[in-house]
Design a protein around this motif. Structure first.
Motif, mmCIF file in Angstrom:
data_model
loop_
_atom_site.group_PDB
_atom_site.id
_atom_site.type_symbol
_atom_site.label_atom_id
_atom_site.label_comp_id
_atom_site.label_asym_id
_atom_site.label_seq_id
_atom_site.Cartn_x
_atom_site.Cartn_y
_atom_site.Cartn_z
ATOM 1 N N TRP A 1 -35.488 -6.746 -4.173
ATOM 2 C CA TRP A 1 -34.331 -6.128 -3.543
ATOM 3 C C TRP A 1 -34.778 -5.106 -2.516
ATOM 4 O O TRP A 1 -35.559 -4.207 -2.813
ATOM 5 N N LYS A 2 -34.267 -5.232 -1.302
ATOM 6 C CA LYS A 2 -34.597 -4.323 -0.219
ATOM 7 C C LYS A 2 -33.320 -3.686 0.330
ATOM 8 O O LYS A 2 -32.244 -4.286 0.321
ATOM 9 N N LEU A 3 -33.482 -2.469 0.823
ATOM 10 C CA LEU A 3 -32.349 -1.764 1.414
ATOM 11 C C LEU A 3 -32.263 -2.072 2.902
ATOM 12 O O LEU A 3 -33.246 -1.915 3.632
ATOM 13 N N PHE A 4 -31.098 -2.518 3.324
ATOM 14 C CA PHE A 4 -30.835 -2.774 4.732
ATOM 15 C C PHE A 4 -29.970 -1.655 5.289
ATOM 16 O O PHE A 4 -28.928 -1.319 4.716
ATOM 17 N N VAL A 5 -30.406 -1.063 6.382
ATOM 18 C CA VAL A 5 -29.663 -0.001 7.057
ATOM 19 C C VAL A 5 -29.249 -0.527 8.418
ATOM 20 O O VAL A 5 -30.107 -0.864 9.246
ATOM 21 N N ASN A 6 -27.953 -0.637 8.603
ATOM 22 C CA ASN A 6 -27.412 -1.206 9.856
ATOM 23 C C ASN A 6 -28.011 -2.581 10.146
ATOM 24 O O ASN A 6 -28.344 -2.913 11.291
ATOM 25 N N GLY A 7 -28.159 -3.379 9.087
ATOM 26 C CA GLY A 7 -28.595 -4.765 9.235
ATOM 27 C C GLY A 7 -30.093 -4.985 9.239
ATOM 28 O O GLY A 7 -30.551 -6.130 9.301
ATOM 29 N N LYS A 8 -30.893 -3.901 9.162
ATOM 30 C CA LYS A 8 -32.347 -4.047 9.195
ATOM 31 C C LYS A 8 -32.994 -3.204 8.093
ATOM 32 O O LYS A 8 -32.442 -2.204 7.662
ATOM 33 N N ILE A 9 -34.184 -3.629 7.678
ATOM 34 C CA ILE A 9 -34.961 -2.830 6.730
ATOM 35 C C ILE A 9 -35.748 -1.797 7.532
ATOM 36 O O ILE A 9 -36.591 -2.181 8.358
ATOM 37 N N PRO A 10 -35.505 -0.505 7.339
ATOM 38 C CA PRO A 10 -36.276 0.510 8.082
ATOM 39 C C PRO A 10 -37.770 0.372 7.805
ATOM 40 O O PRO A 10 -38.183 0.048 6.692
ATOM 41 N N GLU A 11 -38.555 0.596 8.818
ATOM 42 C CA GLU A 11 -40.000 0.445 8.713
ATOM 43 C C GLU A 11 -40.565 1.252 7.553
ATOM 44 O O GLU A 11 -41.429 0.781 6.810
ATOM 45 N N ASN A 12 -40.083 2.476 7.369
ATOM 46 C CA ASN A 12 -40.604 3.359 6.322
ATOM 47 C C ASN A 12 -40.115 3.004 4.921
ATOM 48 O O ASN A 12 -40.509 3.655 3.950
ATOM 49 N N LEU A 13 -39.240 1.998 4.813
ATOM 50 C CA LEU A 13 -38.727 1.602 3.497
ATOM 51 C C LEU A 13 -39.153 0.185 3.112
ATOM 52 O O LEU A 13 -38.742 -0.320 2.070
ATOM 53 N N LYS A 14 -39.976 -0.460 3.924
ATOM 54 C CA LYS A 14 -40.356 -1.843 3.659
ATOM 55 C C LYS A 14 -41.183 -1.995 2.389
ATOM 56 O O LYS A 14 -41.194 -3.055 1.764
ATOM 57 N N ASN A 15 -41.870 -0.926 1.986
ATOM 58 C CA ASN A 15 -42.705 -1.005 0.786
ATOM 59 C C ASN A 15 -41.996 -0.518 -0.476
ATOM 60 O O ASN A 15 -42.614 -0.412 -1.530
ATOM 61 N N VAL A 16 -40.709 -0.199 -0.372
ATOM 62 C CA VAL A 16 -39.960 0.308 -1.524
ATOM 63 C C VAL A 16 -38.972 -0.744 -1.987
ATOM 64 O O VAL A 16 -38.240 -1.323 -1.182
ATOM 65 N N ASP A 17 -38.941 -0.990 -3.289
ATOM 66 C CA ASP A 17 -37.976 -1.926 -3.882
ATOM 67 C C ASP A 17 -36.873 -1.133 -4.569
ATOM 68 O O ASP A 17 -37.144 -0.139 -5.254
ATOM 69 N N TYR A 18 -35.642 -1.590 -4.396
ATOM 70 C CA TYR A 18 -34.503 -0.911 -5.013
ATOM 71 C C TYR A 18 -33.715 -1.900 -5.868
ATOM 72 O O TYR A 18 -33.780 -3.113 -5.646
ATOM 73 N N LEU A 19 -32.979 -1.372 -6.816
ATOM 74 C CA LEU A 19 -32.144 -2.212 -7.665
ATOM 75 C C LEU A 19 -30.682 -2.033 -7.283
ATOM 76 O O LEU A 19 -30.243 -0.924 -6.974
ATOM 77 N N PRO A 20 -29.904 -3.116 -7.304
ATOM 78 C CA PRO A 20 -28.484 -3.041 -6.946
ATOM 79 C C PRO A 20 -27.666 -2.471 -8.103
ATOM 80 O O PRO A 20 -26.842 -3.165 -8.709
#
Length: 288
Positions: free
Chosen positions: A126-145
């Motif tokens: 699971w990845k966080l999308f901000v305004n339709g994209k995964i921010p570069e600084n968050l690509k290595n972080v996994d999140y749970l819905p």
């Protein structure tokens, strides 16, 4: 020539007063510390770590998406307050008036006002999308819905439950009916956050946050959460941030308690000063 004892005492007192004034100014405007009571940022930051927080940078600019940020909770977290040590309680006597009795959280900024966020699976994670994209600084972080991404009406029920918390009979009835309507899991989430009953003697009086920060700005949760094609989208209101912890499964963050007002931001942790074996700078996500 011997100094007069009274003169020595006077000089000592004056020196101490100057030292206290200087320390207070530094504490208010430049640096402060915090002890991390939970594991919400593991492995980046661990339980019991003491962090050195620099306050000047965020006075001249906003934190950037992906930056680890320390902020005052916009509500009283009674459980975390009881976990603080004597030194932390003393230092918090110098906290801003509006945050007296509040505690510090350390999380990663994931969205600013105007941003629209959602969680999607990418290659099984699971990845966080901000305004339709995964921010570069968050690509290595996994999140749970979890939280609002699982229950879009979570924040509304937190508000309702917290207003009943001091009326045990009504509160129990509310939680029971909630379990029948929304399921036991949802009811337990509400109880674990709001607390207020044996054996749960801690929690968050969520309505204080709603009445102080949201209602004066006419912010209605329903205006900022939408469901589309089974996907939950959250828009961040003007004047607020959205924070999440790296240890997604163990993090009480904005997925659960909502938006954080910008004025609650304290600064950025730049140094881990305890335990000594882990002494060193707090690393940015892309250096992990």
């Amino acid at each position: 020539m011997k100094k007069n004892p009274s003169k020595i005492l006077k000089d000592t007192v004056v020196t101490l007063i100057y030292a206290i004034i200087a320390a207070t100014i530094i504490r208010l405007f430049v640096f402060e510390t915090m002890m991390v009571p939970t594991g919400s940022m593991i492995p980046t930051i661990n339980i019991g770590d003491r962090l050195f927080i620099e306050k000047i940078t965020f006075q001249s600019r906003e934190p950037e998406i992906g930056e680890i940020t320390v902020f005052w909770t916009p509500f009283r977290d009674e459980r975390a307050q009881r976990m603080l040590r004597a030194f932390d309680k003393f230092m918090d006597l110098f906290s801003p008036k509006e945050f007296k009795g509040h505690v510090k959280y350390v999380k990663r900024l994931v969205a600013k006002d105007g941003d629209v966020i959602t969680l999607k699976k990418v290659n099984g994670k699971w990845k966080l999308f901000v305004n339709g994209k995964i921010p570069e600084n968050l690509k290595n972080v996994d999140y749970l819905p979890e939280g609002v991404f699982e229950y879009p009406d979570l924040w509304e029920y937190l508000d309702k439950a917290s207003r009943l918390r001091n009326n045990e009979e009504e509160y129990k009835k509310f939680l029971f009916n909630l379990a029948l309507k929304k399921g036991v899991k949802f009811s337990n989430i509400i109880l674990s956050i709001v607390g207020g009953m044996d054996p749960v003697k801690y929690g968050i009086p969520y309505y204080e946050y709603v009445d102080k920060y949201l209602k004066p700005k006419n912010i209605n949760f329903n205006d900022y959460i939408r469901s589309e094609g089974g996907q939950i989208y959250v828009k961040i209101p003007k004047g607020f941030y959205f924070f999440m912890g790296d240890n997604s499964k163990e993090s009480l963050d904005s997925r659960y308690f909502g938006f954080v007002p910008k004025e609650a931001v304290i600064g950025r942790p730049i140094l881990r000063i305890w335990p000594l074996k882990n002494f060193g700078p707090i690393q940015p996500i892309n250096n992990k």
